[in-house]
Design a protein around this motif. Sequence first.
Motif, PDB file in Angstrom:
ATOM      1  N   ILE A  10      -9.488  18.069   3.937  1.00 36.47           N
ATOM      2  CA  ILE A  10      -9.215  18.977   2.823  1.00 36.47           C
ATOM      3  C   ILE A  10      -7.727  19.259   2.723  1.00 36.47           C
ATOM      4  CG2 ILE A  10      -9.536  21.347   2.014  1.00 36.47           C
ATOM      5  CD1 ILE A  10     -12.428  21.144   3.106  1.00 36.47           C
ATOM      6  N   LEU A  11      -7.087  19.535   3.854  1.00 29.59           N
ATOM      7  CA  LEU A  11      -5.645  19.800   3.834  1.00 29.59           C
ATOM      8  C   LEU A  11      -4.853  18.569   3.412  1.00 29.59           C
ATOM      9  CD1 LEU A  11      -5.270  21.954   7.062  1.00 29.59           C
ATOM     10  CD2 LEU A  11      -5.258  22.723   4.678  1.00 29.59           C
ATOM     11  N   ALA A  12      -5.274  17.397   3.873  1.00 26.05           N
ATOM     12  CA  ALA A  12      -4.570  16.163   3.507  1.00 26.05           C
ATOM     13  C   ALA A  12      -4.789  15.809   2.049  1.00 26.05           C
ATOM     14  CB  ALA A  12      -5.025  15.017   4.403  1.00 26.05           C
ATOM     15  N   LEU A  13      -5.889  16.236   1.461  1.00 21.30           N
ATOM     16  CA  LEU A  13      -6.139  15.973   0.048  1.00 21.30           C
ATOM     17  C   LEU A  13      -5.358  16.935  -0.837  1.00 21.30           C
ATOM     18  CD1 LEU A  13      -7.785  14.142  -1.775  1.00 21.30           C
ATOM     19  CD2 LEU A  13      -9.601  15.825  -1.728  1.00 21.30           C
ATOM     20  N   ILE A  14      -5.167  18.147  -0.374  1.00 18.79           N
ATOM     21  CA  ILE A  14      -4.430  19.150  -1.148  1.00 18.79           C
ATOM     22  C   ILE A  14      -2.925  18.856  -1.144  1.00 18.79           C
ATOM     23  CG2 ILE A  14      -3.793  21.601  -1.185  1.00 18.79           C
ATOM     24  CD1 ILE A  14      -6.617  22.226  -0.248  1.00 18.79           C
ATOM     25  N   PHE A  15      -2.425  18.232  -0.090  1.00 20.29           N
ATOM     26  CA  PHE A  15      -0.992  17.996   0.069  1.00 20.29           C
ATOM     27  C   PHE A  15      -0.366  17.210  -1.096  1.00 20.29           C
ATOM     28  CE2 PHE A  15       2.579  15.757   2.232  1.00 20.29           C
ATOM     29  CZ  PHE A  15       3.358  16.875   2.455  1.00 20.29           C
ATOM     30  N   PRO A  16      -0.922  16.051  -1.525  1.00 17.93           N
ATOM     31  CA  PRO A  16      -0.314  15.339  -2.654  1.00 17.93           C
ATOM     32  C   PRO A  16      -0.358  16.138  -3.956  1.00 17.93           C
ATOM     33  CG  PRO A  16      -1.845  13.905  -1.517  1.00 17.93           C
ATOM     34  CD  PRO A  16      -2.003  15.265  -0.940  1.00 17.93           C
ATOM     35  N   VAL A  17      -1.421  16.916  -4.139  1.00 14.77           N
ATOM     36  CA  VAL A  17      -1.525  17.733  -5.351  1.00 14.77           C
ATOM     37  C   VAL A  17      -0.426  18.802  -5.363  1.00 14.77           C
ATOM     38  CG1 VAL A  17      -3.028  19.305  -6.628  1.00 14.77           C
ATOM     39  CG2 VAL A  17      -3.983  17.280  -5.532  1.00 14.77           C
ATOM     40  N   MET A  18      -0.170  19.407  -4.206  1.00 13.14           N
ATOM     41  CA  MET A  18       0.897  20.413  -4.120  1.00 13.14           C
ATOM     42  C   MET A  18       2.263  19.795  -4.405  1.00 13.14           C
ATOM     43  SD  MET A  18      -0.331  22.865  -0.945  1.00 13.14           S
ATOM     44  CE  MET A  18       0.832  22.078   0.114  1.00 13.14           C
ATOM     45  N   ILE A  19       2.500  18.598  -3.888  1.00 15.52           N
ATOM     46  CA  ILE A  19       3.773  17.927  -4.143  1.00 15.52           C
ATOM     47  C   ILE A  19       3.907  17.593  -5.626  1.00 15.52           C
ATOM     48  CG2 ILE A  19       5.027  15.770  -3.756  1.00 15.52           C
ATOM     49  CD1 ILE A  19       4.233  15.934  -0.880  1.00 15.52           C
ATOM     50  N   PHE A  20       2.836  17.114  -6.244  1.00 18.86           N
ATOM     51  CA  PHE A  20       2.864  16.772  -7.665  1.00 18.86           C
ATOM     52  C   PHE A  20       3.232  17.994  -8.505  1.00 18.86           C
ATOM     53  CE2 PHE A  20       0.743  16.072 -11.761  1.00 18.86           C
ATOM     54  CZ  PHE A  20       1.311  14.867 -12.125  1.00 18.86           C
ATOM     55  N   PHE A  21       2.531  19.120  -8.270  1.00 15.99           N
ATOM     56  CA  PHE A  21       2.836  20.334  -9.030  1.00 15.99           C
ATOM     57  C   PHE A  21       4.198  20.918  -8.647  1.00 15.99           C
ATOM     58  CE2 PHE A  21      -1.851  20.506  -9.689  1.00 15.99           C
ATOM     59  CZ  PHE A  21      -1.800  20.374 -11.053  1.00 15.99           C
ATOM     60  N   GLY A  22       4.611  20.704  -7.404  1.00 14.54           N
ATOM     61  CA  GLY A  22       5.943  21.144  -6.998  1.00 14.54           C
ATOM     62  C   GLY A  22       7.040  20.444  -7.783  1.00 14.54           C
ATOM     63  N   THR A  40       4.898  11.173  -4.660  1.00 18.30           N
ATOM     64  CA  THR A  40       3.545  11.712  -4.788  1.00 18.30           C
ATOM     65  C   THR A  40       2.520  10.739  -4.214  1.00 18.30           C
ATOM     66  OG1 THR A  40       4.208  12.913  -6.777  1.00 18.30           O
ATOM     67  CG2 THR A  40       1.866  12.628  -6.408  1.00 18.30           C
ATOM     68  N   ALA A  41       2.694   9.453  -4.455  1.00 19.46           N
ATOM     69  CA  ALA A  41       1.767   8.462  -3.907  1.00 19.46           C
ATOM     70  C   ALA A  41       1.910   8.349  -2.390  1.00 19.46           C
ATOM     71  CB  ALA A  41       2.012   7.109  -4.557  1.00 19.46           C
ATOM     72  N   LEU A  42       3.132   8.394  -1.888  1.00 19.18           N
ATOM     73  CA  LEU A  42       3.330   8.303  -0.447  1.00 19.18           C
ATOM     74  C   LEU A  42       2.795   9.533   0.285  1.00 19.18           C
ATOM     75  CD1 LEU A  42       6.901   6.743  -0.178  1.00 19.18           C
ATOM     76  CD2 LEU A  42       4.716   5.675   0.362  1.00 19.18           C
ATOM     77  N   SER A  43       2.725  10.654  -0.407  1.00 20.04           N
ATOM     78  CA  SER A  43       2.207  11.854   0.243  1.00 20.04           C
ATOM     79  C   SER A  43       0.695  11.793   0.415  1.00 20.04           C
ATOM     80  CB  SER A  43       2.597  13.099  -0.552  1.00 20.04           C
ATOM     81  OG  SER A  43       1.957  13.097  -1.814  1.00 20.04           O
ATOM     82  N   ALA A  44       0.049  10.796  -0.152  1.00 22.08           N
ATOM     83  CA  ALA A  44      -1.388  10.603   0.046  1.00 22.08           C
ATOM     84  C   ALA A  44      -1.687   9.870   1.352  1.00 22.08           C
ATOM     85  CB  ALA A  44      -1.978   9.829  -1.125  1.00 22.08           C
ATOM     86  N   ILE A  45      -0.672   9.402   2.050  1.00 16.99           N
ATOM     87  CA  ILE A  45      -0.868   8.682   3.307  1.00 16.99           C
ATOM     88  C   ILE A  45      -1.562   9.547   4.361  1.00 16.99           C
ATOM     89  CG2 ILE A  45       0.370   7.602   5.239  1.00 16.99           C
ATOM     90  CD1 ILE A  45       2.236   6.374   3.160  1.00 16.99           C
ATOM     91  N   PRO A  46      -1.237  10.851   4.506  1.00 20.06           N
ATOM     92  CA  PRO A  46      -1.990  11.647   5.492  1.00 20.06           C
ATOM     93  C   PRO A  46      -3.495  11.681   5.227  1.00 20.06           C
ATOM     94  CG  PRO A  46      -0.015  12.823   4.859  1.00 20.06           C
ATOM     95  CD  PRO A  46      -0.117  11.613   3.973  1.00 20.06           C
ATOM     96  N   PHE A  47      -3.921  11.642   3.963  1.00 22.54           N
ATOM     97  CA  PHE A  47      -5.351  11.617   3.660  1.00 22.54           C
ATOM     98  C   PHE A  47      -5.971  10.314   4.133  1.00 22.54           C
ATOM     99  CE2 PHE A  47      -8.891  10.749   0.686  1.00 22.54           C
ATOM    100  CZ  PHE A  47      -9.727  11.780   1.076  1.00 22.54           C
ATOM    101  N   ILE A  48      -5.266   9.223   3.956  1.00 24.40           N
ATOM    102  CA  ILE A  48      -5.762   7.927   4.417  1.00 24.40           C
ATOM    103  C   ILE A  48      -5.891   7.933   5.941  1.00 24.40           C
ATOM    104  CG2 ILE A  48      -5.210   5.462   4.568  1.00 24.40           C
ATOM    105  CD1 ILE A  48      -3.859   5.845   1.760  1.00 24.40           C
ATOM    106  N   PHE A  49      -4.889   8.504   6.632  1.00 30.90           N
ATOM    107  CA  PHE A  49      -4.963   8.592   8.086  1.00 30.90           C
ATOM    108  C   PHE A  49      -6.102   9.497   8.539  1.00 30.90           C
ATOM    109  CE2 PHE A  49      -0.329   7.304   8.431  1.00 30.90           C
ATOM    110  CZ  PHE A  49      -0.632   6.038   8.889  1.00 30.90           C
ATOM    111  N   SER A  50      -6.348  10.577   7.812  1.00 29.96           N
ATOM    112  CA  SER A  50      -7.451  11.466   8.194  1.00 29.96           C
ATOM    113  C   SER A  50      -8.802  10.765   8.026  1.00 29.96           C
ATOM    114  CB  SER A  50      -7.413  12.762   7.393  1.00 29.96           C
ATOM    115  OG  SER A  50      -7.746  12.546   6.033  1.00 29.96           O
ATOM    116  N   LEU A  51      -8.939   9.941   6.984  1.00 26.81           N
ATOM    117  CA  LEU A  51     -10.172   9.161   6.835  1.00 26.81           C
ATOM    118  C   LEU A  51     -10.316   8.134   7.952  1.00 26.81           C
ATOM    119  CD1 LEU A  51     -10.301   8.506   2.980  1.00 26.81           C
ATOM    120  CD2 LEU A  51     -11.715  10.059   4.320  1.00 26.81           C
TER     121      LEU A  51
END
Length: 64
Positions: A10-22, A40-51
């Motif tokens: 959940i935290l890794a999924l929220i991170f790219p959204v926060m960067i996008f709106f930031g 924004t795309a590179l910030s999705a890497i933590p979600f991939i690692f969490s999966l």
Amino acid sequence: MKKVLVLIQILALIFPVMIFFGYIIMDDGDQFTEEHYMITALSAIPFIFSLLVKFLMSGADQEK
């Protein structure tokens, strides 16, 4: 252990959204450049690692 992995996802999924709106807030709604989309795309890497961690740890809780 499953609850921790769900929390990490959940935290890794929220991170790219926060960067996008930031970026939208910081640029005052100006036109996005390719750098904005790349970060924004590179910030999705933590979600991939969490999966990946969830997949690797999926059998760790089971007793055989």
